[in-house]
Design a protein around this motif. Structure first.
Motif, PDB file in Angstrom:
ATOM      1  N   GLY A 120      20.961 -39.144  11.184  1.00 37.43           N
ATOM      2  CA  GLY A 120      22.318 -38.618  11.215  1.00 37.43           C
ATOM      3  C   GLY A 120      22.762 -38.127  12.563  1.00 37.43           C
ATOM      4  N   GLY A 121      21.917 -38.241  13.543  1.00 40.57           N
ATOM      5  CA  GLY A 121      22.327 -37.846  14.883  1.00 40.57           C
ATOM      6  C   GLY A 121      21.394 -36.860  15.538  1.00 40.57           C
ATOM      7  N   VAL A 122      21.679 -36.581  16.787  1.00 43.98           N
ATOM      8  CA  VAL A 122      20.870 -35.675  17.599  1.00 43.98           C
ATOM      9  C   VAL A 122      21.046 -34.238  17.113  1.00 43.98           C
ATOM     10  CG1 VAL A 122      20.580 -34.722  19.916  1.00 43.98           C
ATOM     11  CG2 VAL A 122      20.927 -37.179  19.609  1.00 43.98           C
ATOM     12  N   LEU A 123      19.940 -33.504  16.991  1.00 44.20           N
ATOM     13  CA  LEU A 123      19.978 -32.077  16.690  1.00 44.20           C
ATOM     14  C   LEU A 123      19.857 -31.290  17.986  1.00 44.20           C
ATOM     15  CD1 LEU A 123      17.588 -31.925  13.590  1.00 44.20           C
ATOM     16  CD2 LEU A 123      20.086 -32.010  13.589  1.00 44.20           C
ATOM     17  N   ILE A 124      20.542 -30.154  18.049  1.00 44.21           N
ATOM     18  CA  ILE A 124      20.486 -29.291  19.235  1.00 44.21           C
ATOM     19  C   ILE A 124      19.701 -28.048  18.854  1.00 44.21           C
ATOM     20  CG2 ILE A 124      21.802 -28.044  20.975  1.00 44.21           C
ATOM     21  CD1 ILE A 124      23.561 -30.669  18.907  1.00 44.21           C
ATOM     22  N   LEU A 125      18.720 -27.708  19.673  1.00 43.55           N
ATOM     23  CA  LEU A 125      17.817 -26.587  19.386  1.00 43.55           C
ATOM     24  C   LEU A 125      17.742 -25.672  20.590  1.00 43.55           C
ATOM     25  CD1 LEU A 125      15.446 -25.229  17.704  1.00 43.55           C
ATOM     26  CD2 LEU A 125      13.924 -26.763  18.980  1.00 43.55           C
ATOM     27  N   ASP A 126      18.000 -24.391  20.395  1.00 46.18           N
ATOM     28  CA  ASP A 126      17.655 -23.361  21.384  1.00 46.18           C
ATOM     29  C   ASP A 126      16.409 -22.657  20.877  1.00 46.18           C
ATOM     30  OD1 ASP A 126      19.789 -23.974  22.963  1.00 46.18           O
ATOM     31  OD2 ASP A 126      20.759 -22.011  22.845  1.00 46.18           O
ATOM     32  N   ALA A 127      15.369 -22.629  21.691  1.00 51.94           N
ATOM     33  CA  ALA A 127      14.104 -22.023  21.281  1.00 51.94           C
ATOM     34  C   ALA A 127      13.602 -21.087  22.372  1.00 51.94           C
ATOM     35  CB  ALA A 127      13.055 -23.088  21.000  1.00 51.94           C
ATOM     36  N   GLU A 128      13.075 -19.933  21.951  1.00 45.64           N
ATOM     37  CA  GLU A 128      12.429 -18.979  22.846  1.00 45.64           C
ATOM     38  C   GLU A 128      10.994 -18.807  22.373  1.00 45.64           C
ATOM     39  OE1 GLU A 128      12.848 -14.347  24.435  1.00 45.64           O
ATOM     40  OE2 GLU A 128      14.201 -15.128  22.877  1.00 45.64           O
ATOM     41  N   LEU A 129      10.044 -19.136  23.238  1.00 47.63           N
ATOM     42  CA  LEU A 129       8.627 -19.050  22.889  1.00 47.63           C
ATOM     43  C   LEU A 129       8.150 -17.629  23.185  1.00 47.63           C
ATOM     44  CD1 LEU A 129       6.000 -20.371  21.972  1.00 47.63           C
ATOM     45  CD2 LEU A 129       5.643 -21.142  24.327  1.00 47.63           C
ATOM     46  N   LEU A 130       7.872 -16.877  22.134  1.00 48.24           N
ATOM     47  CA  LEU A 130       7.500 -15.471  22.282  1.00 48.24           C
ATOM     48  C   LEU A 130       6.003 -15.278  22.459  1.00 48.24           C
ATOM     49  CD1 LEU A 130       9.752 -13.911  19.483  1.00 48.24           C
ATOM     50  CD2 LEU A 130      10.282 -14.187  21.914  1.00 48.24           C
ATOM     51  N   GLU A 131       5.197 -16.093  21.766  1.00 39.99           N
ATOM     52  CA  GLU A 131       3.758 -15.857  21.748  1.00 39.99           C
ATOM     53  C   GLU A 131       3.037 -17.129  21.326  1.00 39.99           C
ATOM     54  OE1 GLU A 131       0.626 -12.712  19.603  1.00 39.99           O
ATOM     55  OE2 GLU A 131       2.779 -12.586  19.229  1.00 39.99           O
ATOM     56  N   THR A 132       1.843 -17.325  21.847  1.00 44.32           N
ATOM     57  CA  THR A 132       0.972 -18.401  21.392  1.00 44.32           C
ATOM     58  C   THR A 132      -0.390 -17.813  21.033  1.00 44.32           C
ATOM     59  OG1 THR A 132       0.076 -18.939  23.580  1.00 44.32           O
ATOM     60  CG2 THR A 132       2.130 -20.017  22.943  1.00 44.32           C
ATOM     61  N   ALA A 133      -1.080 -18.482  20.137  1.00 43.76           N
ATOM     62  CA  ALA A 133      -2.425 -18.067  19.727  1.00 43.76           C
ATOM     63  C   ALA A 133      -3.207 -19.327  19.373  1.00 43.76           C
ATOM     64  CB  ALA A 133      -2.357 -17.125  18.526  1.00 43.76           C
ATOM     65  N   PRO A 134      -4.539 -19.251  19.402  1.00 41.22           N
ATOM     66  CA  PRO A 134      -5.337 -20.437  19.056  1.00 41.22           C
ATOM     67  C   PRO A 134      -5.025 -20.936  17.652  1.00 41.22           C
ATOM     68  CG  PRO A 134      -6.715 -18.756  20.069  1.00 41.22           C
ATOM     69  CD  PRO A 134      -5.387 -18.119  19.811  1.00 41.22           C
ATOM     70  N   SER A 135      -5.292 -22.200  17.419  1.00 35.30           N
ATOM     71  CA  SER A 135      -5.063 -22.803  16.103  1.00 35.30           C
ATOM     72  C   SER A 135      -5.738 -21.983  15.009  1.00 35.30           C
ATOM     73  CB  SER A 135      -5.631 -24.228  16.075  1.00 35.30           C
ATOM     74  OG  SER A 135      -5.656 -24.716  14.745  1.00 35.30           O
ATOM     75  N   PRO A 136      -5.010 -21.679  13.924  1.00 30.45           N
ATOM     76  CA  PRO A 136      -5.634 -20.934  12.825  1.00 30.45           C
ATOM     77  C   PRO A 136      -6.642 -21.771  12.047  1.00 30.45           C
ATOM     78  CG  PRO A 136      -3.440 -21.629  12.204  1.00 30.45           C
ATOM     79  CD  PRO A 136      -3.604 -21.995  13.650  1.00 30.45           C
TER      80      PRO A 136
END
Length: 255
Positions: A120-136
């Protein structure tokens, strides 16, 4: 605890806006200066970050808003109860790919092609990466037995607090929400709430004895590693792993 709208069937995405969300960006189509990956994902850095980039299976915590090609809000953490925390494989393909380009603290705008989003078309995303952690899903280094700093209780249960929470402890009759992953002592994962996309909910008197005992020692927001001896685990129940089991458990909420 909600399940992200962009992981649900499209028919369920038409809910009306209930809370203020950011207005749609002026750039509903990717500008000429946008960075474009081999898959067609376009992006522009809105604010640089300084932390690490997440790996392909890492756990990420993000704030985001997702718009349709005509500028309608599809989903946003502004509508819900705080940032989203999920393993990258549980996210929309375009979002998962995009977050791996980002550093912790970074804010970026993406234009997600249909192949990485939805028809249905291109999606627009604003994202802010707050934190990362190892794979659970990845077994911890001390999966074979209680590691440094573990507390061994009189029952034989061993516990190490990985993150302190705040507030009251549940009782043995409480209903709780938890995120968890369980492994056998050879590092084989046999269960994880992260695979369902939402925490597990249960009463503490309806789970294995090791969990009943351990979770009463935690507050909401706490995360702990448990080494549960067989006598406090499944005790040879059909279809369940035998022997000592290891769990990383996060107490999300007391209900």
């Amino acid at each position: 605890m909600r399940f992200p709208a962009f992981l649900l069937p499209c028919a369920l995405l038409a809910a009306a806006d209930r809370f203020p969300v950011p207005p749609a960006p002026a750039e509903l189509a990717a500008p000429a200066g946008a960075e474009v990956t081999a898959t067609g994902l376009a992006s522009m850095v809105l604010r640089p970050g300084t932390g690490d980039r997440p790996g392909a299976e890492d756990l990420v915590t993000v704030e985001y808003t997702l718009w349709t090609p005509d500028g309608k809000v599809l989903d946003s953490t502004a509508r819900h109860d705080g940032p989203l925390t999920r393993p990258l494989p549980r996210l929309l393909k375009g979002m998962a790919e995009g977050l791996q380009l980002m550093r912790t603290g970074e804010k970026r705008r993406f234009w997600i092609p249909p192949a990485l989003g939805r028809p249905g078309g291109v999606l627009i995303l604003d994202a802010e990466l707050l934190e990362t952690a190892p794979s659970p899903y990845k077994a911890p280094a001390d999966v074979a037995g209680p590691g440094e700093g573990a507390r061994v209780l009189s029952s034989g249960l061993a516990l190490r607090v990985l993150r302190e929470g705040k507030g009251p402890h549940p009782t043995h009759k409480s209903r709780v929400q938890v995120n968890y992953t369980g492994w056998t002592t050879d590092g084989r994962m046999f269960d994880s709430s992260w695979k369902t996309g939402q925490p597990a909910t249960f009463a503490l008197d309806q789970v294995i004895r090791g969990w009943t005992e351990a979770l009463q020692l935690l507050s909401p927001g706490s995360k702990a590693r448990l080494w549960v001896p067989e006598k406090l685990a499944y005790r040879g129940e059909r279809g369940m792993p035998a022997g000592m089991l290891v769990f990383d458990v996060e107490l999300v909420e007391i209900l």
